[in-house]
Design a protein around this motif. Structure first.
Motif, PDB file in Angstrom:
ATOM      1  N   THR A   4     -13.675 -60.297 -39.593  1.00  0.00           N
ATOM      2  CA  THR A   4     -13.486 -58.892 -39.253  1.00  0.00           C
ATOM      3  C   THR A   4     -14.361 -58.035 -40.154  1.00  0.00           C
ATOM      4  O   THR A   4     -14.716 -58.430 -41.259  1.00  0.00           O
ATOM      5  CB  THR A   4     -12.015 -58.477 -39.407  1.00  0.00           C
ATOM      6  OG1 THR A   4     -11.598 -58.715 -40.758  1.00  0.00           O
ATOM      7  CG2 THR A   4     -11.128 -59.255 -38.448  1.00  0.00           C
ATOM      8  N   PHE A   5     -14.685 -56.868 -39.673  1.00  0.00           N
ATOM      9  CA  PHE A   5     -15.571 -55.967 -40.401  1.00  0.00           C
ATOM     10  C   PHE A   5     -14.932 -54.582 -40.481  1.00  0.00           C
ATOM     11  O   PHE A   5     -15.548 -53.578 -40.143  1.00  0.00           O
ATOM     12  CB  PHE A   5     -16.934 -55.904 -39.704  1.00  0.00           C
ATOM     13  CG  PHE A   5     -17.684 -57.197 -39.706  1.00  0.00           C
ATOM     14  CD1 PHE A   5     -18.510 -57.540 -40.756  1.00  0.00           C
ATOM     15  CD2 PHE A   5     -17.539 -58.096 -38.650  1.00  0.00           C
ATOM     16  CE1 PHE A   5     -19.207 -58.742 -40.763  1.00  0.00           C
ATOM     17  CE2 PHE A   5     -18.229 -59.301 -38.647  1.00  0.00           C
ATOM     18  CZ  PHE A   5     -19.062 -59.628 -39.710  1.00  0.00           C
ATOM     19  N   ILE A  97     -26.948 -57.363 -32.810  1.00  0.00           N
ATOM     20  CA  ILE A  97     -25.827 -57.422 -33.753  1.00  0.00           C
ATOM     21  C   ILE A  97     -25.966 -58.623 -34.691  1.00  0.00           C
ATOM     22  O   ILE A  97     -25.469 -58.600 -35.817  1.00  0.00           O
ATOM     23  CB  ILE A  97     -24.486 -57.452 -32.992  1.00  0.00           C
ATOM     24  CG1 ILE A  97     -23.354 -56.965 -33.903  1.00  0.00           C
ATOM     25  CG2 ILE A  97     -24.208 -58.833 -32.425  1.00  0.00           C
ATOM     26  CD1 ILE A  97     -23.428 -55.510 -34.268  1.00  0.00           C
ATOM     27  N   GLU A  98     -26.686 -59.672 -34.259  1.00  0.00           N
ATOM     28  CA  GLU A  98     -26.916 -60.812 -35.156  1.00  0.00           C
ATOM     29  C   GLU A  98     -27.665 -60.369 -36.416  1.00  0.00           C
ATOM     30  O   GLU A  98     -27.428 -60.895 -37.518  1.00  0.00           O
ATOM     31  CB  GLU A  98     -27.736 -61.909 -34.473  1.00  0.00           C
ATOM     32  CG  GLU A  98     -27.173 -62.391 -33.141  1.00  0.00           C
ATOM     33  CD  GLU A  98     -27.826 -61.695 -31.969  1.00  0.00           C
ATOM     34  OE1 GLU A  98     -28.614 -62.375 -31.258  1.00  0.00           O
ATOM     35  OE2 GLU A  98     -27.558 -60.500 -31.758  1.00  0.00           O
ATOM     36  N   ASP A  99     -28.578 -59.426 -36.251  1.00  0.00           N
ATOM     37  CA  ASP A  99     -29.329 -58.936 -37.404  1.00  0.00           C
ATOM     38  C   ASP A  99     -28.434 -58.109 -38.324  1.00  0.00           C
ATOM     39  O   ASP A  99     -28.581 -58.150 -39.548  1.00  0.00           O
ATOM     40  CB  ASP A  99     -30.528 -58.118 -36.939  1.00  0.00           C
ATOM     41  CG  ASP A  99     -31.566 -58.963 -36.217  1.00  0.00           C
ATOM     42  OD1 ASP A  99     -31.721 -60.142 -36.586  1.00  0.00           O
ATOM     43  OD2 ASP A  99     -32.207 -58.456 -35.277  1.00  0.00           O
ATOM     44  N   VAL A 100     -27.501 -57.354 -37.741  1.00  0.00           N
ATOM     45  CA  VAL A 100     -26.541 -56.612 -38.565  1.00  0.00           C
ATOM     46  C   VAL A 100     -25.735 -57.577 -39.418  1.00  0.00           C
ATOM     47  O   VAL A 100     -25.523 -57.347 -40.619  1.00  0.00           O
ATOM     48  CB  VAL A 100     -25.604 -55.767 -37.675  1.00  0.00           C
ATOM     49  CG1 VAL A 100     -24.498 -55.120 -38.519  1.00  0.00           C
ATOM     50  CG2 VAL A 100     -26.388 -54.699 -36.932  1.00  0.00           C
ATOM     51  N   THR A 105     -24.543 -59.736 -44.771  1.00  0.00           N
ATOM     52  CA  THR A 105     -24.448 -60.888 -45.677  1.00  0.00           C
ATOM     53  C   THR A 105     -25.365 -60.699 -46.872  1.00  0.00           C
ATOM     54  O   THR A 105     -24.977 -60.954 -48.028  1.00  0.00           O
ATOM     55  CB  THR A 105     -24.812 -62.186 -44.935  1.00  0.00           C
ATOM     56  OG1 THR A 105     -23.860 -62.414 -43.897  1.00  0.00           O
ATOM     57  CG2 THR A 105     -24.814 -63.379 -45.885  1.00  0.00           C
ATOM     58  N   HIS A 106     -26.572 -60.216 -46.630  1.00  0.00           N
ATOM     59  CA  HIS A 106     -27.546 -60.039 -47.709  1.00  0.00           C
ATOM     60  C   HIS A 106     -27.079 -58.988 -48.711  1.00  0.00           C
ATOM     61  O   HIS A 106     -27.164 -59.207 -49.926  1.00  0.00           O
ATOM     62  CB  HIS A 106     -28.899 -59.638 -47.127  1.00  0.00           C
ATOM     63  CG  HIS A 106     -30.016 -59.702 -48.118  1.00  0.00           C
ATOM     64  ND1 HIS A 106     -30.753 -60.849 -48.340  1.00  0.00           N
ATOM     65  CD2 HIS A 106     -30.507 -58.775 -48.989  1.00  0.00           C
ATOM     66  CE1 HIS A 106     -31.649 -60.627 -49.284  1.00  0.00           C
ATOM     67  NE2 HIS A 106     -31.515 -59.363 -49.688  1.00  0.00           N
ATOM     68  N   ILE A 107     -26.589 -57.845 -48.231  1.00  0.00           N
ATOM     69  CA  ILE A 107     -26.184 -56.797 -49.164  1.00  0.00           C
ATOM     70  C   ILE A 107     -24.961 -57.224 -49.979  1.00  0.00           C
ATOM     71  O   ILE A 107     -24.845 -56.888 -51.163  1.00  0.00           O
ATOM     72  CB  ILE A 107     -25.926 -55.456 -48.419  1.00  0.00           C
ATOM     73  CG1 ILE A 107     -25.939 -54.286 -49.413  1.00  0.00           C
ATOM     74  CG2 ILE A 107     -24.633 -55.479 -47.621  1.00  0.00           C
ATOM     75  CD1 ILE A 107     -25.941 -52.915 -48.748  1.00  0.00           C
ATOM     76  N   GLY A 111     -25.968 -57.497 -53.780  1.00  0.00           N
ATOM     77  CA  GLY A 111     -25.544 -56.284 -54.444  1.00  0.00           C
ATOM     78  C   GLY A 111     -26.568 -55.169 -54.449  1.00  0.00           C
ATOM     79  O   GLY A 111     -26.439 -54.203 -55.213  1.00  0.00           O
ATOM     80  N   VAL A 112     -27.611 -55.272 -53.620  1.00  0.00           N
ATOM     81  CA  VAL A 112     -28.588 -54.181 -53.544  1.00  0.00           C
ATOM     82  C   VAL A 112     -27.920 -52.956 -52.927  1.00  0.00           C
ATOM     83  O   VAL A 112     -26.835 -53.033 -52.336  1.00  0.00           O
ATOM     84  CB  VAL A 112     -29.840 -54.584 -52.731  1.00  0.00           C
ATOM     85  CG1 VAL A 112     -30.584 -55.712 -53.427  1.00  0.00           C
ATOM     86  CG2 VAL A 112     -29.467 -54.959 -51.304  1.00  0.00           C
ATOM     87  N   ASP A 113     -28.572 -51.807 -53.058  1.00  0.00           N
ATOM     88  CA  ASP A 113     -28.008 -50.560 -52.543  1.00  0.00           C
ATOM     89  C   ASP A 113     -28.240 -50.389 -51.043  1.00  0.00           C
ATOM     90  O   ASP A 113     -27.404 -49.796 -50.352  1.00  0.00           O
ATOM     91  CB  ASP A 113     -28.628 -49.370 -53.283  1.00  0.00           C
ATOM     92  CG  ASP A 113     -28.353 -49.422 -54.769  1.00  0.00           C
ATOM     93  OD1 ASP A 113     -27.173 -49.570 -55.146  1.00  0.00           O
ATOM     94  OD2 ASP A 113     -29.321 -49.327 -55.553  1.00  0.00           O
ATOM     95  N   ILE A 114     -29.372 -50.875 -50.566  1.00  0.00           N
ATOM     96  CA  ILE A 114     -29.719 -50.691 -49.161  1.00  0.00           C
ATOM     97  C   ILE A 114     -30.572 -51.861 -48.675  1.00  0.00           C
ATOM     98  O   ILE A 114     -31.433 -52.356 -49.400  1.00  0.00           O
ATOM     99  CB  ILE A 114     -30.461 -49.343 -48.943  1.00  0.00           C
ATOM    100  CG1 ILE A 114     -30.760 -49.091 -47.469  1.00  0.00           C
ATOM    101  CG2 ILE A 114     -31.727 -49.254 -49.787  1.00  0.00           C
ATOM    102  CD1 ILE A 114     -31.211 -47.665 -47.165  1.00  0.00           C
ATOM    103  N   VAL A 115     -30.301 -52.305 -47.460  1.00  0.00           N
ATOM    104  CA  VAL A 115     -31.081 -53.358 -46.804  1.00  0.00           C
ATOM    105  C   VAL A 115     -31.731 -52.749 -45.570  1.00  0.00           C
ATOM    106  O   VAL A 115     -31.069 -52.108 -44.750  1.00  0.00           O
ATOM    107  CB  VAL A 115     -30.192 -54.551 -46.397  1.00  0.00           C
ATOM    108  CG1 VAL A 115     -31.007 -55.574 -45.621  1.00  0.00           C
ATOM    109  CG2 VAL A 115     -29.569 -55.196 -47.625  1.00  0.00           C
TER     110      VAL A 115
END
Length: 229
Positions: A4-5, A97-100, A105-107, A111-115
């Motif tokens: 869930t998101f 949505i797969e890219d979202v 997952t990456h952020i 812990g970066v501020d923006i992807v």
């Protein structure tokens, strides 16, 4: 069991997107429960189409531009203290949505501020040749003027943290907001990353995108802002 998101908001500006908006919303899986559509003064049936879906609808009485619509959506999402991640997403069906999911997952992992999504690290399906040339030139120009090194500077697919959402404070109402976001990254020393994404160009999305002349004007506006600061 599906993930869930509940702490994620998808922010989708829409101007005269009645032909596509319901399909875009329906293409977002049910686990993404916080979908915010900003109707930017549409003159078609965008509002009625959105009202028939599960998305939340925020209305501009007049057309203010995509940058203004994004800021309205960010402000609306910030009212919900549960939202930790903000996603900007186009209304015309170009994004996946797969890219979202991969960007979220990456952020979370880094812990970066923006992807930022990059079609030039990923794939641009049916992109017109002239658009590719102009966008590549825009990348070169932005990298020189902003100091933020990217491979794709006008991609509407982004994921950022709550702190970043609070810091952006977009002031440019039109498509210039893309350059403004990059300027904010540089000015505030935000930690950023790019993730490969796929952009799908259809006849409809090509008809809705910004013109090549407008893209050039945005570049000149960015340079002018640098000069007068």
């Amino acid at each position: 069991m599906n993930e869930t998101f509940d702490n994620v908001a998808l922010i989708i500006p829409a101007y005269n997107e009645g032909a596509a908006i319901a399909g875009t919303i329906d293409g977002i899986p049910a686990e993404f429960r916080n979908i915010i559509i900003i109707d930017d003064g549409s003159r078609d049936d965008t509002r009625e189409r959105v009202a028939a879906t599960r998305a939340k609808l925020v209305k501009h009485p007049i057309n203010l531009g995509q940058g203004a619509a994004l800021q309205t959506g960010i402000d609306f999402a910030l009212l919900d203290p549960r939202i930790e991640y903000f996603v900007t997403y186009d209304a015309d069906g170009q994004h996946r949505i797969e890219d979202v999911r991969s960007m979220l997952t990456h952020i979370k992992q880094t812990g970066v501020d923006i992807v930022l999504g990059s079609r030039f690290l990923g794939e641009a399906i049916n992109m017109p040749t002239m658009k590719r040339v102009i966008l590549k030139a825009a990348v070169w120009f932005s990298n020189i003027t902003s100091g933020v090194k990217l491979t794709d500077t006008h991609n509407g697919l982004r994921v950022f943290s709550r702190a970043t959402a609070q810091a952006l404070k977009l002031e440019l109402p039109d498509f210039s907001h893309a350059s403004e976001i990059i300027e904010r990254i540089g000015e505030k020393g935000m930690r950023y990353a790019e993730v490969p994404v796929t952009i799908i160009y259809t006849d409809y999305s090509r008809s809705k995108g910004q013109s090549m002349i407008n893209a050039v004007n945005i570049g000149f506006d960015a340079l002018l802002r640098k000069v007068i600061k």
